[in-house]
Design a protein around this motif. Structure first.
Motif, short mmCIF file in Angstrom:
data_model
loop_
_atom_site.label_atom_id
_atom_site.label_comp_id
_atom_site.label_asym_id
_atom_site.label_seq_id
_atom_site.Cartn_x
_atom_site.Cartn_y
_atom_site.Cartn_z
N ASP A 164 0.84 -1.20 0.00
CA ASP A 164 0.00 0.00 0.00
C ASP A 164 0.87 1.24 0.00
O ASP A 164 1.97 1.25 0.57
CB ASP A 164 -0.90 0.01 1.24
N LEU A 165 0.35 2.29 -0.62
CA LEU A 165 1.05 3.57 -0.62
C LEU A 165 1.29 4.01 0.82
O LEU A 165 0.34 4.16 1.59
CB LEU A 165 0.20 4.62 -1.34
N PRO A 166 2.55 4.23 1.20
CA PRO A 166 2.78 4.73 2.56
C PRO A 166 2.36 6.20 2.67
O PRO A 166 2.55 6.97 1.74
CB PRO A 166 4.30 4.61 2.74
N ILE A 167 1.75 6.54 3.78
CA ILE A 167 1.40 7.93 4.07
C ILE A 167 2.30 8.37 5.23
O ILE A 167 2.18 7.85 6.33
CB ILE A 167 -0.09 8.08 4.49
N PRO A 168 3.24 9.31 4.97
CA PRO A 168 4.15 9.71 6.04
C PRO A 168 3.38 10.28 7.24
O PRO A 168 2.32 10.89 7.07
CB PRO A 168 5.00 10.81 5.38
N THR A 169 3.91 10.05 8.44
CA THR A 169 3.22 10.54 9.64
C THR A 169 3.29 12.06 9.69
O THR A 169 4.23 12.68 9.19
CB THR A 169 3.87 9.99 10.92
N VAL A 170 2.29 12.65 10.30
CA VAL A 170 2.23 14.11 10.47
C VAL A 170 2.85 14.47 11.81
O VAL A 170 2.53 13.86 12.83
CB VAL A 170 0.77 14.60 10.37
N LYS A 171 3.76 15.44 11.78
CA LYS A 171 4.45 15.85 13.00
C LYS A 171 3.51 16.60 13.93
O LYS A 171 2.68 17.39 13.48
CB LYS A 171 5.61 16.79 12.66
N THR A 172 3.68 16.37 15.22
CA THR A 172 2.93 17.15 16.21
C THR A 172 3.92 17.99 17.01
O THR A 172 5.07 17.58 17.23
CB THR A 172 2.14 16.24 17.16
N PRO A 173 3.49 19.19 17.44
CA PRO A 173 4.40 20.08 18.18
C PRO A 173 4.80 19.49 19.53
O PRO A 173 4.13 18.61 20.06
CB PRO A 173 3.55 21.35 18.37
N VAL A 174 5.90 20.03 20.05
CA VAL A 174 6.37 19.65 21.38
C VAL A 174 6.37 20.92 22.25
O VAL A 174 6.40 22.03 21.74
CB VAL A 174 7.79 19.03 21.34
N PRO A 175 6.35 20.74 23.59
CA PRO A 175 6.39 21.93 24.45
C PRO A 175 7.73 22.65 24.31
O PRO A 175 8.78 22.01 24.16
CB PRO A 175 6.22 21.37 25.86
N LEU A 176 7.66 23.97 24.35
CA LEU A 176 8.87 24.77 24.28
C LEU A 176 9.87 24.34 25.36
O LEU A 176 11.09 24.30 25.12
CB LEU A 176 8.49 26.25 24.45
N ALA A 177 9.35 23.98 26.53
CA ALA A 177 10.23 23.60 27.65
C ALA A 177 11.08 22.38 27.34
O ALA A 177 12.11 22.15 27.96
CB ALA A 177 9.38 23.35 28.89
N SER A 178 10.66 21.59 26.33
CA SER A 178 11.43 20.39 26.00
C SER A 178 12.62 20.71 25.10
O SER A 178 13.39 19.81 24.77
CB SER A 178 10.52 19.35 25.34
N LEU A 179 12.75 21.97 24.69
CA LEU A 179 13.85 22.36 23.79
C LEU A 179 14.69 23.46 24.45
O LEU A 179 14.55 24.64 24.12
CB LEU A 179 13.30 22.87 22.45
N PRO A 180 15.56 23.08 25.39
CA PRO A 180 16.35 24.10 26.08
C PRO A 180 17.13 24.98 25.09
O PRO A 180 17.74 24.46 24.16
CB PRO A 180 17.31 23.29 26.96
N GLY A 181 17.05 26.28 25.29
CA GLY A 181 17.80 27.19 24.44
C GLY A 181 17.11 27.57 23.16
O GLY A 181 17.67 28.34 22.37
N ALA A 182 15.91 27.05 22.92
CA ALA A 182 15.21 27.37 21.68
C ALA A 182 14.83 28.85 21.66
O ALA A 182 14.58 29.44 22.71
CB ALA A 182 13.96 26.51 21.54
N PRO A 183 14.76 29.46 20.45
CA PRO A 183 14.41 30.88 20.38
C PRO A 183 12.99 31.13 20.85
O PRO A 183 12.08 30.34 20.59
CB PRO A 183 14.56 31.20 18.88
#
Ligand code: C2O
Ligand code: CU
Ligand code: CU
Length: 512
Positions: free
Chosen positions: A52-71
């Protein structure tokens, strides 16, 4: 560090003898065949339509707190944060076999991002691959520092990460994608799997009532070769343009898709390094082209086939209500382009179709969707009379490779300085010699004014970011360089990725 082109000239590119002498950028070849082509004699044959044609998964956001130093932003604009890891993975592509691929987040193709127009996203890309990488969001109106434009100072080091900021402040929503863009190594890295979809949604597209949800499906066409051990095999010496002998759609060999007898929207992307496609339906029935690279067209365009060059996108609506649902109702999405060398396509031969996808029309399904006579109403207009300059770029074969205005790309040389908030016309010419060059310009979508003096029709009349320079062609394009956030260095280049890696690329800076 010698360039890819210099190493090829010396005949030593890809040789394991270089291991340890040339640094990590060249060590990556040792992961594969350690030489020219590893005795490659043709990919294992695979029966089509088994998966079957693969359907790539859709990304879901993560909490800002999980990315130390993110803008963090204080401009009141909403921001969603995402996290992605570039990593090798073993994936089943050939039946019962595991193939090593380079991935975003462990799958080839990578996951799909579904941002909204004017809603900013930040993606933290962590590099767990064995080589430095650059991530480029193709078609985006992206700040220079996040554009991933093949500059060495933009590389994500092995083990490091980079936060990419996407303002998504284009004029309209569009079918975009993202892929690797590492200077000199993009061809290899994309071939190994580094590409995914970036579907920039908008209220104006949603309001059109086109087929949506499960009836809106992206199809990514890529050709690949596999060795006797079922591993991807890339020939770094074949710099005319890589051609694979196996056709993948969304990472699967010639898959099948179960559909209902209704309208579907298919977003088609040519994600191949150098192969051109001519797309049609086996039934010969017409369908509607509704979108080009940069968004929906102003009005649908009916056709029975279209050419899709590397990196181009065309969105179509196919109506399966003309077929009676049943176990034997198959409609094939065909490629009828014949291509035997990286130079470019040989031509279309309708008598020799290669089926890319088999649609199995099995279900009776209701359909409330429409294809309105007027599609995107938010398209920009660029006035040729307002153009402050006409720049000329000649794409020519030279010194065993290809140059722009008789020069190879130098990341430290500015080939054009564009003033912010001005309109420019670029005249791009192909020196000929039988070479086809799909030219891509970063930062802005543009319109084709004319091709050899003739105004474009169909998808070429919509917003574009890639267009083919056929041998001998002269194409004029126009855009306005708005966007005060998007200052700094960008590139334009041939999207035959092997030509790009041989430095058929130029740098333009947008300045105050
Ligand atoms: Cu799709 Cu500069 O790339
Ligand atoms: Cu791009
Ligand atoms: Cu080219």
């Amino acid at each position: 560090m010698p360039t890819r082109r210099e190493l090829i000239k010396a005949g030593i590119y890809g040789s394991t003898a270089l291991l340890g002498l040339t640094g990590p950028r060249l060590d990556i070849w040792a992961l594969k065949d350690g030489g020219s082509n590893g005795g490659f004699g043709g990919s294992p044959r695979v029966a089509p339509f088994q998966v079957d044609l693969p359907i790539p998964t859709v990304k879901t956001p993560v909490p800002l707190a999980s990315l130390p130093g993110a803008p963090v932003f204080n401009d009141g604009q909403p921001t969603d944060y995402y996290s992605s890891t570039e990593q090798v993975a073993l994936q089943q592509i050939l039946p019962g076999q595991k193939t090593l691929v380079w991935t975003y987040d462990g799958t080839y193709p990578g996951p799909t991002y579904t941002p909204r127009l004017n809603r900013r996203i930040v993606i933290r890309q962590t590099n767990h691959l064995p080589a430095n990488t650059v991530v480029h969001q193709h078609g985006g109106h992206t700040q220079a520092a996040s554009d991933g434009s093949a500059f060495p100072d933009e590389e994500i080091p092995v083990g490091g990460f980079r936060d990419y900021i996407y303002d998504n402040d284009s004029d309209v929503g569009a079918f975009l994608w993202y892929h690797d863009h590492t200077l000199d190594f993009t061809g290899h890295n994309v071939f190994m799997g580094l590409s995914g979809l970036f579907l920039l949604g908008s209220d104006s597209i949603d309001a059109l009532n086109l087929p949506s949800g499960p009836f809106d499906i992206a199809l990514v066409f890529q050709d690949r070769t596999f060795d006797a051990n079922n591993q991807l095999v890339y020939n770094p010496f074949d710099h005319d343009g890589f051609l694979g002998d196996t056709f993948l759609v969304n990472g699967a060999v010639q898959p099948r898709l179960r559909v209902g007898n209704r309208k579907y929207k298919f977003r088609t992307l040519n994600g191949s390094n150098a192969r051109f496609y001519e797309i049609s339906l086996s039934s010969g029935r017409p369908f509607q082209i509704i979108g080009s690279d940069g968004g929906c067209l102003r009005a649908p365009f009916e056709t029975t086939s279209y050419r899709l060059a590397p990196a181009e996108r065309v969105e179509i609506v196919v109506d399966f209500s003309f077929y009676a649902p049943g176990p034997n109702t198959h409609v094939f999405l065909n490629n009828t382009m014949i291509q035997t060398s990286g130079r470019g396509p040989d031509g279309v031969d309708p008598t020799q179709p290669t089926p890319l996808v088999r649609f199995d029309v099995l279900d009776s399904v209701a359909d409330n969707s429409t294809v309105p006579a007027i599609l995107e109403t938010g398209l920009p207009t660029f006035n040729p009379a307002a153009s402050v300059i006409t720049r000329e770029f000649d794409f020519v074969r030279s010194q065993g490779a290809w140059q722009v205005n008789n020069r190879f790309f130098d990341p430290n040389r500015v080939d054009a300085k564009v003033k912010l908030n001005t309109t420019e016309i670029w005249k791009l010419k192909n020196g000929g010699g039988g070479w086809f060059h799909p030219i891509h310009i970063h930062r802005n979508e543009f319109y084709i004014l004319d091709r050899n003096g003739i105004p474009p029709v169909g998808p070429e009349a919509g917003l574009k970011d890639v267009f083919v320079l056929n041998p001998g062609d002269e194409v004029r394009v126009i855009t306005s360089y708005t966007g005060a956030k998007q200052l700094g260095k960008y590139v334009f280049h041939c999207h035959n990725i092997e030509h790009e890696d041989m430095r058929m690329m130029g740098r333009f800076d947008v300045v105050l």
